[in-house]
Enzyme design. Sequence first.
Site, PDB file in Angstrom:
ATOM      1  CE1 TYR A 129      -3.644   2.527   0.673  1.00 56.70           C
ATOM      2  CE2 TYR A 129      -2.704   3.145   2.554  1.00 56.70           C
ATOM      3  CZ  TYR A 129      -3.431   3.403   1.876  1.00 56.70           C
ATOM      4  OH  TYR A 129      -4.302   4.416   1.842  1.00 56.70           O
ATOM      5  CG  ASP A 182       5.400   3.595   1.027  1.00 60.24           C
ATOM      6  OD1 ASP A 182       5.732   4.173   1.912  1.00 60.24           O
ATOM      7  OD2 ASP A 182       4.442   3.576   0.486  1.00 60.24           O
ATOM      8  CE  LYS A 242       0.661   4.249   8.686  1.00 63.83           C
ATOM      9  NZ  LYS A 242       0.908   3.753   7.532  1.00 63.83           N
TER      10      LYS A 242
HETATM   11  C1  LIG Z   1       0.252   4.462   5.932  1.00 67.66           C
HETATM   12  C2  LIG Z   1       0.937   4.301   4.689  1.00 67.66           C
HETATM   13  C3  LIG Z   1       0.724   5.153   3.602  1.00 67.66           C
HETATM   14  C4  LIG Z   1      -0.194   6.090   3.637  1.00 67.66           C
HETATM   15  O1  LIG Z   1       0.050   7.187   4.667  1.00 67.66           O
HETATM   16  P1  LIG Z   1      -1.208   8.183   5.165  1.00 67.66           P
HETATM   17  O2  LIG Z   1      -0.548   9.186   5.987  1.00 67.66           O
HETATM   18  O3  LIG Z   1      -2.290   7.320   5.599  1.00 67.66           O
HETATM   19  O4  LIG Z   1      -1.681   8.908   3.834  1.00 67.66           O
HETATM   20  C5  LIG Z   1       1.528   4.839   2.667  1.00 67.66           C
HETATM   21  N1  LIG Z   1       2.347   3.910   2.594  1.00 67.66           N
HETATM   22  C6  LIG Z   1       2.599   3.022   3.578  1.00 67.66           C
HETATM   23  C7  LIG Z   1       3.825   1.988   3.438  1.00 67.66           C
HETATM   24  C8  LIG Z   1       1.728   3.214   4.574  1.00 67.66           C
HETATM   25  O5  LIG Z   1       2.033   2.348   5.697  1.00 67.66           O
END
Ligand SMILES: *Cc1c(COP(=O)(O)O)cnc(C)c1O
Length: 432
Positions: A145, A240, A268
């Site tokens: 994601y 990511d 995060k």
């Molecule tokens: C949480 C997350 C996102 C999205 O971050 P948001 O602050 O919710 O937009 C993107 N990539 C990864 C790997 C994530 O865990």
Amino acid sequence: MINRFKSNNLYEEAKKVLPGGVNSPVRAFRSVNGSPIFFEKGSGSHTWDADGNEYIDFCCSWGPLILGHAHAGVLGKVSDVMSRGTSFGAPSKYETELAKLIADNHRYIEKIRFVNSGTEAAMSAIRLARGYTGKNKVVKFEGCYHGHVDSLMVKAGSGLATLGTSTSAGIPEGFVKETIVLPLNDKDAVRAAVKEFGHDIACIAIEPIPANNGLLLQDKEFLLFLREICDQTGILLFFDEVISGFRVSFEGASGYYGIKPDMVAFGKIIGGGFPVGAYASSAKVMDCVSPDGPVYQAGTLSGNPVAMAAGIAQLEECLKPGFYESLASKADSFVNRIQSHADSKGYPFHMFNVGSIFWLSFSNKNRVRSADEIAPDGPELFKVFFDSIIEKGVYVGPSSYEVGFISQAHTEEDLSKAANAIIEALDVTYAK
Ligand SMILES: *Cc1c(COP(=O)(O)O)cnc(C)c1O
């Protein structure tokens, strides 16, 4: 049954003005029974809901709160900075301070740009990869994601190395036709895609520790292979690390595995509980971002002093000697204790963890490396488990696909209580 009268009323009110009563879908409890719990207070590893029920919290706001709720150091720094104004739309020293804190302690990062969420970080990093390489296509992996970026809300089409189809209404097929979706941990699929489209691939995007669809730990060898194929072709390797960054080590999965990405996205933990994201790379790549370079990206509230202050205070704690070792050793013994019980009872259950990220997998497979290896009956078993665990005062994200987090604030006593609760909830789940 614990009383959730006030939460239920708040939810009824919320539904009148918020779609589904929430501002992010997984909060809506659609994968489990009942309706969302509304929270009122958090302190350390504990939270309290609107009805006064107390929980040991393993959601930790989906990962950001690595020090626990309402950490005194974070709150102190935030209130100090906030009392002098919340945002100027002009630079303040805190942006540089947080950037230096990261660049000085992360071997693969020279420059960083702050944004407001993980989604924004991933979206901007992809734009930069395209702008820097002059190429259009992006490789992503099924089960990873990257936020709700249009071109990344994609699942695999049919056949090997085919272009993806979108997973949300409202995304024109044209927006995703430059995205190639591949299975995780599959070198042949990557080789085939690079062979066919390599001349036009800007980057390979991956969560190096995929933790948004269960915890799909990759073979280190697969990540090294990605590094190699990127080196051979000039494709950028984009990690990511929104969830793994500052979580499995200060240098995230890059440091944990010792693999150099060309670009990294953060979110995060980086914001200390405030909305912050960031993307980072070498100076050479980052200098393509406006105003130095041609890749436009901006933000009214980006790098605002309050959020920067929270990030600084939190990351300074993370840099203290032994921080990650202590988190990991707490997590390992927590997981071992639960797994030993499941094994002794012969439950088809496996609890995975890497450092302080854990996942409850309702299947006896001890290797789950890709989305299609996840057992299909997990969600049904998880519903029973969730009902039971909530009653015992332990809060985890309300879906079988979500991971849990252990924070610095979780004490041995919390973890021992929570392990017992999880063990009892497993007994209930597998008695059915
Ligand atoms: C949480 C997350 C996102 C999205 O971050 P948001 O602050 O919710 O937009 C993107 N990539 C990864 C790997 C994530 O865990």
